[in-house]
Design a protein around this motif. Structure first.
Motif, short mmCIF file in Angstrom:
data_model
loop_
_atom_site.label_atom_id
_atom_site.label_comp_id
_atom_site.label_asym_id
_atom_site.label_seq_id
_atom_site.Cartn_x
_atom_site.Cartn_y
_atom_site.Cartn_z
N THR A 24 58.36 44.16 48.92
CA THR A 24 58.58 42.77 48.53
C THR A 24 57.66 41.86 49.34
OG1 THR A 24 60.36 42.53 50.16
CG2 THR A 24 61.00 43.12 47.92
N GLU A 25 57.40 40.69 48.81
CA GLU A 25 56.61 39.67 49.50
C GLU A 25 57.15 38.30 49.10
OE1 GLU A 25 54.94 37.70 51.74
OE2 GLU A 25 53.77 39.57 51.86
N PHE A 26 57.74 37.60 50.05
CA PHE A 26 58.36 36.31 49.75
C PHE A 26 57.68 35.14 50.46
CE2 PHE A 26 61.94 39.36 49.17
CZ PHE A 26 62.20 39.10 47.83
N ASP A 27 56.51 35.37 51.00
CA ASP A 27 55.88 34.34 51.82
C ASP A 27 54.56 33.79 51.25
OD1 ASP A 27 57.89 34.45 53.78
OD2 ASP A 27 56.94 36.22 54.68
N ILE A 28 54.29 34.03 49.98
CA ILE A 28 53.08 33.50 49.36
C ILE A 28 53.44 32.23 48.59
CG2 ILE A 28 51.18 33.94 47.76
CD1 ILE A 28 51.66 36.89 48.18
N ASN A 29 52.69 31.17 48.80
CA ASN A 29 52.93 29.92 48.08
C ASN A 29 52.33 30.03 46.69
OD1 ASN A 29 53.75 27.32 47.54
ND2 ASN A 29 51.91 26.40 48.40
N GLN A 42 44.38 28.22 40.63
CA GLN A 42 44.84 28.04 42.01
C GLN A 42 46.23 28.64 42.15
OE1 GLN A 42 42.99 26.87 44.66
NE2 GLN A 42 41.38 27.07 43.10
N CYS A 43 46.48 29.27 43.28
CA CYS A 43 47.68 30.07 43.47
C CYS A 43 48.97 29.29 43.23
CB CYS A 43 47.68 30.65 44.88
SG CYS A 43 48.93 31.92 45.17
N ASN A 44 49.00 28.02 43.63
CA ASN A 44 50.24 27.24 43.53
C ASN A 44 50.31 26.40 42.26
OD1 ASN A 44 48.29 25.39 44.17
ND2 ASN A 44 49.43 24.41 45.83
#
Length: 222
Positions: free
Chosen positions: A30-35, A48-50
């Motif tokens: 899991t990965e919960f820290d990417i904006n 753009q990622c966000n």
């Protein structure tokens, strides 16, 4: 990912807890820290990622494909994709008799070592997301999400089956069936989409591979 406007992170944390009831925690990544918005994260391709925007492939400085493949197969060598190794194939021989929101065309990436038969290769099936079908974004999911570069260097064939939108089935966004629009057995082996993909895998294990045609490059980048 922090996909707040589409899916609350708490839902995915609950899903992680659910899986832990059935499999060893070490098999779950899991990965919960990417904006990030609702997207497949890549190092440097996409919106753009966000930002929530088609093609729902996010330029997140995060190699989602590489991390996923490494979790499944162990340490991998880095490499580069070869454009000509991504080809289309005819999905029609595998289509069910009833409408199931499945397309006539899929994509497959075959590394050089796998194409010439000199190496035993792994097979990885990658499912696009909603509104990532060919009519919506061309072949960007198959070509640009990052799976193919890892596949080339590590002898992994990547199969990209494709759906199509169906207003009649209540699937206007060409999603794979995760809520039952193809019937109540959608989640079981007997489900029409499950069997569709299973039949392709069986065929590939017993034959040289699906009938392939040259891939069409994306007409534009996001």
């Amino acid at each position: 990912c922090l996909c707040y406007t589409t899916l609350q992170p708490l839902v995915m944390k609950d899903l992680e807890t659910y899986y832990q009831n059935y499999v060893n925690s070490s098999t779950i990544a899991t990965e919960f820290d990417i904006n990030a918005q609702h997207c497949l994260p890549t190092l440097n391709y996409g919106e753009q990622c966000n930002v929530k925007k088609s093609p729902y492939i996010g330029k997140c400085n995060y190699d989602g494909a590489g991390i996923a493949l490494s979790h499944l197969y162990g340490d991998l060598a880095a490499g580069s994709a070869v454009t000509g190794h991504l080809t289309t194939f005819d999905q029609t021989p595998f289509l069910p008799s009833k409408p199931a929101s499945l397309g006539n065309t899929g994509y497959i990436y075959v590394p050089a070592a796998c194409a010439d038969g000199s190496t035993t290769c792994k097979l990885h099936v990658s499912f696009h997301g909603c509104v990532q079908d060919l009519a919506s974004i061309g072949n960007q999911y198959a070509a640009d999400t990052g799976f193919n570069s890892w596949a080339e260097a590590n002898n992994i064939i990547v199969l990209y089956p494709y759906t199509v939108a169906s207003q009649a089935l209540g699937n206007p966004n060409a999603c794979w069936d995760w809520w039952g629009y193809t019937g109540t057995n959608y989640v079981y082996q007997a489900g029409v989409q499950m069997k569709f993909v299973s039949d392709m895998i069986t065929h590939m294990r017993s034959q040289p591979g699906p009938t392939k045609q040259p891939a069409v490059a994306p007409t534009k980048a996001p």
